[in-house]
Design a protein around this motif. Sequence first.
Motif, PDB file in Angstrom:
ATOM      1  N   SER A   1       0.815  -1.221   0.000  1.00 17.02           N
ATOM      2  CA  SER A   1       0.000   0.000   0.000  1.00 17.02           C
ATOM      3  C   SER A   1       0.846   1.267   0.000  1.00 17.02           C
ATOM      4  O   SER A   1       0.512   2.244  -0.687  1.00 17.02           O
ATOM      5  CB  SER A   1      -0.949  -0.001   1.206  1.00 17.02           C
ATOM      6  N   GLU A   2       1.953   1.268   0.754  1.00 13.94           N
ATOM      7  CA  GLU A   2       2.751   2.486   0.882  1.00 13.94           C
ATOM      8  C   GLU A   2       3.782   2.653  -0.229  1.00 13.94           C
ATOM      9  O   GLU A   2       4.078   3.778  -0.643  1.00 13.94           O
ATOM     10  CB  GLU A   2       3.452   2.521   2.243  1.00 13.94           C
ATOM     11  N   LEU A   3       4.344   1.544  -0.697  1.00 18.59           N
ATOM     12  CA  LEU A   3       5.402   1.619  -1.709  1.00 18.59           C
ATOM     13  C   LEU A   3       4.920   1.245  -3.104  1.00 18.59           C
ATOM     14  O   LEU A   3       5.608   1.522  -4.089  1.00 18.59           O
ATOM     15  CB  LEU A   3       6.586   0.717  -1.321  1.00 18.59           C
ATOM     16  N   GLY A   4       3.770   0.581  -3.195  1.00 16.27           N
ATOM     17  CA  GLY A   4       3.288   0.156  -4.497  1.00 16.27           C
ATOM     18  C   GLY A   4       4.013  -1.053  -5.062  1.00 16.27           C
ATOM     19  O   GLY A   4       4.092  -1.231  -6.276  1.00 16.27           O
ATOM     20  N   TRP A   5       4.545  -1.884  -4.185  1.00 13.48           N
ATOM     21  CA  TRP A   5       5.246  -3.106  -4.585  1.00 13.48           C
ATOM     22  C   TRP A   5       4.306  -4.307  -4.462  1.00 13.48           C
ATOM     23  O   TRP A   5       3.348  -4.288  -3.684  1.00 13.48           O
ATOM     24  CB  TRP A   5       6.425  -3.372  -3.662  1.00 13.48           C
ATOM     25  N   SER A   6       4.634  -5.378  -5.170  1.00 16.74           N
ATOM     26  CA  SER A   6       4.114  -6.698  -4.816  1.00 16.74           C
ATOM     27  C   SER A   6       4.941  -7.195  -3.634  1.00 16.74           C
ATOM     28  O   SER A   6       6.155  -6.992  -3.597  1.00 16.74           O
ATOM     29  CB  SER A   6       4.247  -7.669  -5.986  1.00 16.74           C
ATOM     30  N   ALA A   7       4.293  -7.828  -2.667  1.00 19.49           N
ATOM     31  CA  ALA A   7       5.008  -8.251  -1.466  1.00 19.49           C
ATOM     32  C   ALA A   7       4.484  -9.611  -1.014  1.00 19.49           C
ATOM     33  O   ALA A   7       3.273  -9.787  -0.844  1.00 19.49           O
ATOM     34  CB  ALA A   7       4.849  -7.226  -0.351  1.00 19.49           C
ATOM     35  N   MET A   8       5.396 -10.550  -0.819  1.00 21.12           N
ATOM     36  CA  MET A   8       5.002 -11.902  -0.440  1.00 21.12           C
ATOM     37  C   MET A   8       5.824 -12.393   0.735  1.00 21.12           C
ATOM     38  O   MET A   8       7.030 -12.160   0.802  1.00 21.12           O
ATOM     39  CB  MET A   8       5.191 -12.860  -1.625  1.00 21.12           C
ATOM     40  N   THR A   9       5.173 -13.057   1.670  1.00 23.59           N
ATOM     41  CA  THR A   9       5.852 -13.823   2.690  1.00 23.59           C
ATOM     42  C   THR A   9       5.329 -15.249   2.621  1.00 23.59           C
ATOM     43  O   THR A   9       4.310 -15.530   1.984  1.00 23.59           O
ATOM     44  CB  THR A   9       5.664 -13.219   4.091  1.00 23.59           C
ATOM     45  N   PHE A  10       6.045 -16.157   3.251  1.00 20.95           N
ATOM     46  CA  PHE A  10       5.657 -17.570   3.239  1.00 20.95           C
ATOM     47  C   PHE A  10       6.236 -18.218   4.481  1.00 20.95           C
ATOM     48  O   PHE A  10       7.077 -17.624   5.171  1.00 20.95           O
ATOM     49  CB  PHE A  10       6.169 -18.269   1.970  1.00 20.95           C
TER      50      PHE A  10
ATOM     51  N   LEU B   1      13.702   0.194   6.906  1.00 21.16           N
ATOM     52  CA  LEU B   1      13.511  -0.813   5.865  1.00 21.16           C
ATOM     53  C   LEU B   1      12.678  -0.265   4.716  1.00 21.16           C
ATOM     54  O   LEU B   1      13.046  -0.407   3.539  1.00 21.16           O
ATOM     55  CB  LEU B   1      12.844  -2.059   6.457  1.00 21.16           C
ATOM     56  N   LEU B   2      11.555   0.376   5.042  1.00 24.21           N
ATOM     57  CA  LEU B   2      10.686   0.915   3.996  1.00 24.21           C
ATOM     58  C   LEU B   2      11.393   2.006   3.205  1.00 24.21           C
ATOM     59  O   LEU B   2      11.263   2.090   1.977  1.00 24.21           O
ATOM     60  CB  LEU B   2       9.382   1.438   4.598  1.00 24.21           C
ATOM     61  N   GLY B   3      12.164   2.832   3.888  1.00 24.34           N
ATOM     62  CA  GLY B   3      12.916   3.865   3.193  1.00 24.34           C
ATOM     63  C   GLY B   3      13.955   3.280   2.255  1.00 24.34           C
ATOM     64  O   GLY B   3      14.145   3.761   1.129  1.00 24.34           O
ATOM     65  N   TRP B   4      14.637   2.252   2.720  1.00 28.73           N
ATOM     66  CA  TRP B   4      15.650   1.586   1.887  1.00 28.73           C
ATOM     67  C   TRP B   4      15.010   0.946   0.658  1.00 28.73           C
ATOM     68  O   TRP B   4      15.512   1.094  -0.457  1.00 28.73           O
ATOM     69  CB  TRP B   4      16.380   0.540   2.719  1.00 28.73           C
ATOM     70  N   LEU B   5      13.889   0.253   0.861  1.00 26.23           N
ATOM     71  CA  LEU B   5      13.202  -0.364  -0.279  1.00 26.23           C
ATOM     72  C   LEU B   5      12.759   0.695  -1.282  1.00 26.23           C
ATOM     73  O   LEU B   5      12.897   0.513  -2.500  1.00 26.23           O
ATOM     74  CB  LEU B   5      11.996  -1.163   0.210  1.00 26.23           C
ATOM     75  N   ASP B   6      12.245   1.804  -0.782  1.00 18.26           N
ATOM     76  CA  ASP B   6      11.782   2.863  -1.677  1.00 18.26           C
ATOM     77  C   ASP B   6      12.932   3.416  -2.511  1.00 18.26           C
ATOM     78  O   ASP B   6      12.768   3.704  -3.707  1.00 18.26           O
ATOM     79  CB  ASP B   6      11.119   3.968  -0.858  1.00 18.26           C
ATOM     80  N   ARG B   7      14.098   3.543  -1.901  1.00 19.88           N
ATOM     81  CA  ARG B   7      15.279   4.028  -2.648  1.00 19.88           C
ATOM     82  C   ARG B   7      15.737   3.028  -3.699  1.00 19.88           C
ATOM     83  O   ARG B   7      16.295   3.411  -4.730  1.00 19.88           O
ATOM     84  CB  ARG B   7      16.434   4.334  -1.696  1.00 19.88           C
ATOM     85  N   GLN B   8      15.515   1.749  -3.444  1.00 17.73           N
ATOM     86  CA  GLN B   8      15.976   0.720  -4.375  1.00 17.73           C
ATOM     87  C   GLN B   8      15.343   0.880  -5.759  1.00 17.73           C
ATOM     88  O   GLN B   8      15.991   0.687  -6.776  1.00 17.73           O
ATOM     89  CB  GLN B   8      15.673  -0.680  -3.828  1.00 17.73           C
ATOM     90  N   ARG B   9      14.073   1.218  -5.775  1.00 16.33           N
ATOM     91  CA  ARG B   9      13.384   1.374  -7.050  1.00 16.33           C
ATOM     92  C   ARG B   9      14.029   2.506  -7.851  1.00 16.33           C
ATOM     93  O   ARG B   9      14.222   2.393  -9.055  1.00 16.33           O
ATOM     94  CB  ARG B   9      11.900   1.663  -6.828  1.00 16.33           C
ATOM     95  N   THR B  10      14.394   3.586  -7.156  1.00 16.34           N
ATOM     96  CA  THR B  10      15.047   4.713  -7.839  1.00 16.34           C
ATOM     97  C   THR B  10      16.424   4.308  -8.351  1.00 16.34           C
ATOM     98  O   THR B  10      16.785   4.596  -9.495  1.00 16.34           O
ATOM     99  CB  THR B  10      15.173   5.910  -6.871  1.00 16.34           C
ATOM    100  N   LEU B  11      17.183   3.615  -7.497  1.00 14.77           N
ATOM    101  CA  LEU B  11      18.528   3.192  -7.893  1.00 14.77           C
ATOM    102  C   LEU B  11      18.507   2.227  -9.061  1.00 14.77           C
ATOM    103  O   LEU B  11      19.419   2.208  -9.890  1.00 14.77           O
ATOM    104  CB  LEU B  11      19.243   2.540  -6.685  1.00 14.77           C
ATOM    105  N   ALA B  12      17.446   1.400  -9.114  1.00 14.59           N
ATOM    106  CA  ALA B  12      17.342   0.425 -10.182  1.00 14.59           C
ATOM    107  C   ALA B  12      16.709   1.026 -11.452  1.00 14.59           C
ATOM    108  O   ALA B  12      16.533   0.333 -12.448  1.00 14.59           O
ATOM    109  CB  ALA B  12      16.506  -0.771  -9.722  1.00 14.59           C
TER     110      ALA B  12
END
Length: 253
Positions: free
Chosen positions: A58-67, A240-251
């Motif tokens: 919801s906050e980052l707009g990613w698909s997210a899965m745990t198992f 963690l959420l901040g780091w993930l959000d930056r990853q999309r920009t870096l990629a």
Amino acid sequence: MNGSFVSGGLTLARYLAEPVGKTGALPAMVLCHGYPSGGIDARQSAGSFPELCDRVASELGWSAMTFTFRGCATSEGDFSMQGWMDDLRAAISHIVSETQPSGIWLVGNNTGGSLALCVAADDPRVNGCALLGARADFDDWAAQPRRFLEHSREIGTIRRAGFPPSFDEWSRELRRFRPADAAKRYAPRPLLLMHGADDDVVPTADSRVLAKAYGDGAELQIIQGAGHRLRHDPRAMAMLLGWLDRQRTLAGM
């Protein structure tokens, strides 16, 4: 859990959160729980992880899965180190087939983080890893494998009386996977290491060992006043959420 996938003939429970109103290829997170500890038994594994997946979606707009790995919660099977490695590889393949993501990031807690690094080191599909309180090795388990096997029976990660079929092979696997060695092979892809300064299960030295093995560029965050359960520390989750959000920009996504 809202679905399942198969790993080595075993059905594993999974929870997949997708953002509302998003189209096209999206980045995907796979969230890996740790080995039960601190009064938590196998049935309670990853209990709060779906909530974090919902937040990432919801906050980052990613698909997210745990198992849940084999031997935990409602997933079938019994714990082995090789089995958990196989489960994570199957989880990555599952989210690729379900979401066709633009990239994959692994987030792992404790043992789940250590194995995430081991899998990522040899899997080019993984763009980045964030590890929470990860172990640098499993030498304490490997030093007393029969005691660890009995402990695993007590907490329920091993359920069948005849498992493992070969104790020697099962115990050798505890030394086979070396997160610190994997860190060297994994570099230079992005790596976030977070550790509670007051972690009484895995010492902060383990994250420092992983950062040193990786080399320049590892992001190491020692969180003062935090213990082993970083999943429940709001500062850690904000990092963690901040780091993930930056990853999309870096990629470049």
